[in-house]
Motif scaffolding. Structure first.
Motif, PDB file in Angstrom:
ATOM      1  N   ILE A 132     -10.496   7.059   2.443  1.00  0.00           N
ATOM      2  CA  ILE A 132      -9.216   7.183   2.155  1.00  0.00           C
ATOM      3  C   ILE A 132      -8.434   6.194   2.753  1.00  0.00           C
ATOM      4  O   ILE A 132      -7.233   5.630   2.050  1.00  0.00           O
ATOM      5  CB  ILE A 132      -8.879   8.634   2.360  1.00  0.00           C
ATOM      6  N   ASN A 133      -8.504   6.134   4.138  1.00  0.00           N
ATOM      7  CA  ASN A 133      -7.769   5.371   4.720  1.00  0.00           C
ATOM      8  C   ASN A 133      -7.773   3.738   4.128  1.00  0.00           C
ATOM      9  O   ASN A 133      -6.644   3.202   4.256  1.00  0.00           O
ATOM     10  CB  ASN A 133      -7.961   5.259   6.213  1.00  0.00           C
ATOM     11  N   LEU A 134      -8.984   3.263   3.810  1.00  0.00           N
ATOM     12  CA  LEU A 134      -9.227   1.970   3.280  1.00  0.00           C
ATOM     13  C   LEU A 134      -8.333   2.067   1.852  1.00  0.00           C
ATOM     14  O   LEU A 134      -7.745   0.945   1.578  1.00  0.00           O
ATOM     15  CB  LEU A 134     -10.650   1.562   2.860  1.00  0.00           C
ATOM     16  N   GLY A 135      -8.399   2.845   1.021  1.00  0.00           N
ATOM     17  CA  GLY A 135      -7.714   2.973   0.105  1.00  0.00           C
ATOM     18  C   GLY A 135      -6.290   2.827  -0.079  1.00  0.00           C
ATOM     19  O   GLY A 135      -5.398   2.152  -0.785  1.00  0.00           O
ATOM     20  N   VAL A 136      -5.856   3.669   0.952  1.00  0.00           N
ATOM     21  CA  VAL A 136      -4.092   3.847   1.282  1.00  0.00           C
ATOM     22  C   VAL A 136      -3.694   2.248   1.647  1.00  0.00           C
ATOM     23  O   VAL A 136      -2.855   1.706   1.104  1.00  0.00           O
ATOM     24  CB  VAL A 136      -4.105   4.626   2.320  1.00  0.00           C
ATOM     25  N   TYR A 137      -4.736   1.732   2.698  1.00  0.00           N
ATOM     26  CA  TYR A 137      -4.267   0.405   2.890  1.00  0.00           C
ATOM     27  C   TYR A 137      -4.144  -0.783   1.834  1.00  0.00           C
ATOM     28  O   TYR A 137      -3.327  -1.149   1.664  1.00  0.00           O
ATOM     29  CB  TYR A 137      -5.374   0.076   4.209  1.00  0.00           C
ATOM     30  N   LEU A 138      -5.338  -0.645   1.129  1.00  0.00           N
ATOM     31  CA  LEU A 138      -5.485  -1.663  -0.071  1.00  0.00           C
ATOM     32  C   LEU A 138      -4.437  -1.443  -1.146  1.00  0.00           C
ATOM     33  O   LEU A 138      -3.681  -2.198  -1.520  1.00  0.00           O
ATOM     34  CB  LEU A 138      -6.861  -1.340  -0.575  1.00  0.00           C
ATOM     35  N   PHE A 139      -3.982  -0.193  -1.232  1.00  0.00           N
ATOM     36  CA  PHE A 139      -2.836   0.079  -2.125  1.00  0.00           C
ATOM     37  C   PHE A 139      -1.403  -0.324  -1.664  1.00  0.00           C
ATOM     38  O   PHE A 139      -0.650  -0.862  -2.282  1.00  0.00           O
ATOM     39  CB  PHE A 139      -2.647   1.649  -2.370  1.00  0.00           C
ATOM     40  N   SER A 140      -1.375  -0.238  -0.302  1.00  0.00           N
ATOM     41  CA  SER A 140      -0.019  -0.483   0.350  1.00  0.00           C
ATOM     42  C   SER A 140       0.086  -2.047   0.376  1.00  0.00           C
ATOM     43  O   SER A 140       1.152  -2.542   0.305  1.00  0.00           O
ATOM     44  CB  SER A 140       0.061  -0.029   1.880  1.00  0.00           C
ATOM     45  N   LEU A 141      -1.138  -2.673   0.581  1.00  0.00           N
ATOM     46  CA  LEU A 141      -1.114  -4.246   0.439  1.00  0.00           C
ATOM     47  C   LEU A 141      -0.582  -4.697  -0.869  1.00  0.00           C
ATOM     48  O   LEU A 141      -0.054  -5.498  -0.951  1.00  0.00           O
ATOM     49  CB  LEU A 141      -2.488  -4.744   0.877  1.00  0.00           C
ATOM     50  N   LEU A 142      -1.228  -4.003  -1.929  1.00  0.00           N
ATOM     51  CA  LEU A 142      -0.927  -4.374  -3.444  1.00  0.00           C
ATOM     52  C   LEU A 142       0.701  -4.143  -3.392  1.00  0.00           C
ATOM     53  O   LEU A 142       1.223  -5.034  -4.131  1.00  0.00           O
ATOM     54  CB  LEU A 142      -1.678  -3.492  -4.335  1.00  0.00           C
ATOM     55  N   MET A 143       1.157  -3.165  -2.956  1.00  0.00           N
ATOM     56  CA  MET A 143       2.652  -2.758  -3.345  1.00  0.00           C
ATOM     57  C   MET A 143       3.280  -4.053  -2.554  1.00  0.00           C
ATOM     58  O   MET A 143       4.345  -4.360  -2.932  1.00  0.00           O
ATOM     59  CB  MET A 143       3.168  -1.433  -2.567  1.00  0.00           C
ATOM     60  N   PHE A 144       2.973  -4.320  -1.194  1.00  0.00           N
ATOM     61  CA  PHE A 144       3.541  -5.459  -0.420  1.00  0.00           C
ATOM     62  C   PHE A 144       3.547  -6.743  -1.156  1.00  0.00           C
ATOM     63  O   PHE A 144       4.446  -7.210  -1.229  1.00  0.00           O
ATOM     64  CB  PHE A 144       3.013  -5.454   0.797  1.00  0.00           C
ATOM     65  N   VAL A 145       2.617  -7.322  -1.885  1.00  0.00           N
ATOM     66  CA  VAL A 145       2.372  -8.161  -2.705  1.00  0.00           C
ATOM     67  C   VAL A 145       3.192  -8.220  -4.017  1.00  0.00           C
ATOM     68  O   VAL A 145       4.120  -9.394  -4.363  1.00  0.00           O
ATOM     69  CB  VAL A 145       0.998  -8.612  -2.959  1.00  0.00           C
ATOM     70  N   ILE A 146       3.509  -7.139  -4.500  1.00  0.00           N
ATOM     71  CA  ILE A 146       4.303  -6.954  -5.716  1.00  0.00           C
ATOM     72  C   ILE A 146       5.638  -7.124  -5.279  1.00  0.00           C
ATOM     73  O   ILE A 146       6.374  -7.949  -5.961  1.00  0.00           O
ATOM     74  CB  ILE A 146       3.934  -5.631  -6.449  1.00  0.00           C
TER      75      ILE A 146
END
Length: 127
Positions: free
Chosen positions: A101-115
């Motif tokens: 879950i933590n890895l998923g949240v981190y990757l999702f937040s990284l994607l949002m940052f890039v967008i």
């Protein structure tokens, strides 16, 4: 009594999620609203939520703080990737699930940052 620590979520990942969401609100949301609905909708949105203007004016600091939070969360993800889970099967399953879950949240937040970064700094250079 066990010497294993209680299983806790990685709060750095959740803080980075909120930081990345603010970058989307700052920069991607206004661009999408103007593209889909036009300038009048953007005026209505900034009238209803005047904080959008402040976020847009301070986007450099917003992205710097959000990027720092992402870097800290990434460091903690990397550091804890092979940390041992408790021996108890129930706690071990919870530990494994929380890591995913933590890895998923981190990757999702990284994607949002890039967008958000793309809408704030990269796409305007081509317009």
């Amino acid at each position: 009594m066990s010497n294993t620590p209680d299983i806790k979520p990685n709060w750095a990942a959740y803080l980075s999620l909120f930081g990345s969401a603010s970058t989307l609100i700052c920069c991607a949301l206004p661009a999408v609203v103007v593209t889909l609905a036009g300038g009048a909708a953007m005026i209505s949105l900034t009238t209803a939520v005047p904080q959008l203007i402040w976020l847009s004016e301070n986007k450099l600091a917003l992205f710097a703080i959000s990027g720092l939070m992402l870097a800290v969360a990434g460091y903690w993800q990397w550091r804890q990737r092979y940390a041992p889970c408790p021996i108890d099967p129930i706690k071990a399953a919870a530990c494994t699930r929380l890591r995913r879950i933590n890895l998923g949240v981190y990757l999702f937040s990284l994607l949002m940052f890039v967008i958000g970064f793309s809408f704030a700094f990269i796409i305007p250079r081509f317009m």
